[in-house]
Design a protein around this motif. Structure first.
Motif, PDB file in Angstrom:
ATOM      1  N   THR A 309      34.001  35.587  38.065  1.00 38.46           N
ATOM      2  CA  THR A 309      33.120  35.179  36.974  1.00 38.46           C
ATOM      3  C   THR A 309      32.715  33.715  37.133  1.00 38.46           C
ATOM      4  O   THR A 309      31.547  33.358  36.960  1.00 38.46           O
ATOM      5  N   ALA A 310      33.681  32.877  37.501  1.00 37.14           N
ATOM      6  CA  ALA A 310      33.379  31.448  37.650  1.00 37.14           C
ATOM      7  C   ALA A 310      32.382  31.224  38.790  1.00 37.14           C
ATOM      8  O   ALA A 310      31.508  30.357  38.706  1.00 37.14           O
ATOM      9  N   SER A 311      32.494  31.999  39.851  1.00 39.63           N
ATOM     10  CA  SER A 311      31.522  31.885  40.944  1.00 39.63           C
ATOM     11  C   SER A 311      30.141  32.285  40.441  1.00 39.63           C
ATOM     12  O   SER A 311      29.152  31.577  40.662  1.00 39.63           O
ATOM     13  N   ALA A 312      30.076  33.389  39.740  1.00 36.07           N
ATOM     14  CA  ALA A 312      28.775  33.893  39.263  1.00 36.07           C
ATOM     15  C   ALA A 312      28.144  32.906  38.287  1.00 36.07           C
ATOM     16  O   ALA A 312      26.929  32.711  38.292  1.00 36.07           O
ATOM     17  N   GLU A 313      28.987  32.264  37.470  1.00 38.02           N
ATOM     18  CA  GLU A 313      28.449  31.386  36.421  1.00 38.02           C
ATOM     19  C   GLU A 313      28.314  29.933  36.868  1.00 38.02           C
ATOM     20  O   GLU A 313      27.840  29.094  36.110  1.00 38.02           O
ATOM     21  N   VAL A 319      38.870  26.689  37.726  1.00 38.98           N
ATOM     22  CA  VAL A 319      39.671  27.830  38.158  1.00 38.98           C
ATOM     23  C   VAL A 319      40.730  27.368  39.141  1.00 38.98           C
ATOM     24  O   VAL A 319      40.467  26.563  40.033  1.00 38.98           O
ATOM     25  N   HIS A 320      41.922  27.894  38.936  1.00 38.16           N
ATOM     26  CA  HIS A 320      42.991  27.587  39.882  1.00 38.16           C
ATOM     27  C   HIS A 320      43.604  28.924  40.280  1.00 38.16           C
ATOM     28  O   HIS A 320      43.832  29.772  39.424  1.00 38.16           O
ATOM     29  N   ILE A 321      43.842  29.123  41.566  1.00 36.87           N
ATOM     30  CA  ILE A 321      44.433  30.418  41.909  1.00 36.87           C
ATOM     31  C   ILE A 321      45.751  30.270  42.664  1.00 36.87           C
ATOM     32  O   ILE A 321      45.966  29.326  43.411  1.00 36.87           O
ATOM     33  N   ASP A 322      46.608  31.236  42.403  1.00 38.66           N
ATOM     34  CA  ASP A 322      47.947  31.249  43.024  1.00 38.66           C
ATOM     35  C   ASP A 322      48.090  32.443  43.962  1.00 38.66           C
ATOM     36  O   ASP A 322      47.560  33.521  43.686  1.00 38.66           O
TER      37      ASP A 322
END
Ligand code: AMP
Ligand code: GLY
Length: 420
Positions: A309-313, A319-322
């Motif tokens: 969603t963050a990429s699209a918007e 955003v942080h990913i684990d």
């Protein structure tokens, strides 16, 4: 919320599987999906290349994010259709997808922006291509300009191979319009790696690395395929290499595309050769790799929906990913004969038993008929696992595979082993 995944391969089943773990997701549609997605999503029998019908469906069903798996709909402009209607969609526009749609464009783009790639020449005249081959040194690589499902690349060891490649592409027109132009490029020795990042047009979040096994046969022999297996992380990866890939390849590509009015949102996949002089781009894809994604998503701890969603918007900054430290792997079960001719419609059994061995099974070319599952393509199933070591992951997978049966089952028994 309602989400939709376009495509029908192992990659799409893995995307559906991961999205189904998000607490925010209530309903998933897969267009058209396969027997695996049918367990987690509603399969919708629409043609993935028919953007209008898919966008109509998304509007009617209140779909709040559509994730496009394969390159073909992206190249045809499905994202543009969704954007025209203000529908949220993950993937690049047609203009941004051009970096995969046309290898000639990609090569010229890289040359212009000083992004390392193999030296190349582009031809649209068969005689000129033949003259070039007659005076070339070997090995070299001949590629179709357009999309060819991973089959338009010929590694040529000598002049006969080179002539045969341009004959089949430019004279017999085996790849149709995709072969109107060919790229002839320098052969690069080295070690291959797939590097995927999610971008919102400006920022990127790298995914963990992966390596796929492209050759059909044991010991990396035989023709190229879409991928017979994958492991994550890619072997022998260190921080300096990662840094150099981001600095010399990924960021200049994202910035160059934006500069050229082709802002890239979605997943950018760089197929890399790690050479003695550093990482060099073999190709760009504008979508998740298959089967790399199956291995990569097994290691993602965070909510995939938030990331996409963050990429699209355009809001990747928050955003942080684990990731799981454990390694993962995926072995592709095929129909014997793939990537050449093969039979399908074979009844598949033993999936539940295999799954009870601690693997995750993502479907690729399968279809549901009543309660029964049949093969429906060359790459049929992906048997994947995560474990503390690659050896343990491979053991889990290869212990589970014998429970799966269908006529003409075939797979490589050496995935996970280091190839030269
Ligand atoms: P591509 O679709 O361009 O990634 O090419 C498919 C496969 O062909 C790659 O994964 C490599 O194994 C091989 N290949 C492509 N280009 C080259 C090159 N310039 N040198 C060596 N191998 C290559
Ligand atoms: N596994 C290679 C690709 O997805 O292009």
């Amino acid at each position: 919320m309602n989400v939709m995944v376009v495509g029908s391969g192992g990659r799409e089943h893995a995307l559906v599987w991961k999205l189904s773990q998000s607490r925010k997701v209530s309903k998933i549609f897969a267009v058209p999906g396969n027997a695996g997605t049918a367990q987690l999503a509603v399969n919708v029998a629409l043609d993935p290349t028919n953007a209008i019908e898919i966008a109509d469906f998304a509007q009617a069903e209140d779909v709040q994010l559509t994730v496009v798996g394969p390159e073909l709909p992206l190249g045809l402009g499905i994202v543009d259709e969704f954007k025209r209607r203000n529908l949220n969609v993950f993937g690049p526009t047609q203009k941004a997808a051009y970096i995969e749609t046309s290898k000639a464009f990609a090569k010229e783009f890289m040359a212009k922006h000083n992004i390392p790639t193999a030296d190349f020449s582009i031809f649209n005249d068969i005689r000129e291509a033949a003259d070039h081959i007659k005076s070339a040194t070997f090995p070299l690589v001949v590629k179709t300009d357009g999309l060819a499902g991973g089959k338009g690349v010929f590694i040529c060891r000598n002049m006969e191979d080179g002539m045969a490649a341009i004959q089949s592409i430019m004279q017999e027109k085996k790849f149709g319009r995709a072969g109107e132009q060919v790229i002839i490029e320098e052969f690069l020795p080295g070690r291959e790696m797939s590097f995927m990042v999610i971008s919102d047009g400006k920022r990127v979040i790298p995914l963990v690395t992966a390596m796929d096994y492209k050759k059909a046969g044991e010991g990396d022999t035989g023709p190229n395929t879409g991928g017979m297996g994958a492991i994550s992380p890619a072997p022998d990866l260190d921080h300096d290499l990662l840094d150099s890939i981001l600095r010399t390849i990924i960021m200049p590509t994202i910035e160059g595309l934006r500069f050229e009015g082709r802002e890239f949102r979605g997943v950018l996949y760089a197929g890399l050769m790690i050479t003695k002089t550093g990482p060099v781009v073999l190709e760009f894809n504008v979508r998740f790799g298959d089967p790399e994604t199956q291995a990569v998503l097994l290691r993602l701890k965070s909510d995939l929906l938030d990331l996409l969603t963050a990429s699209a918007e355009g809001s990747l900054f928050d955003v942080h990913i684990d990731w799981e430290e454990e390694v993962s792997a995926c072995v592709v079960l095929t129909s014997r004969g793939y990537p050449g001719g093969y039979e399908k419609d074979k009844s598949i059994s033993g999936l539940e038993r295999a799954k009870s061995m601690g693997v995750e099974i993502f479907h690729a070319g399968t279809r549901l008929d009543g309660e029964s599952i049949y093969s429906a393509g060359g790459r049929v199933l992906n048997v994947c696992a995560r474990a503390a070591s690659l050896k343990d992951a491979m053991k889990k997978i290869y212990d589970a595979i014998p429970f799966i049966t269908y006529d003409n089952i075939s797979f490589r028994s050496d995935i996970g082993r280091k190839q030269s």
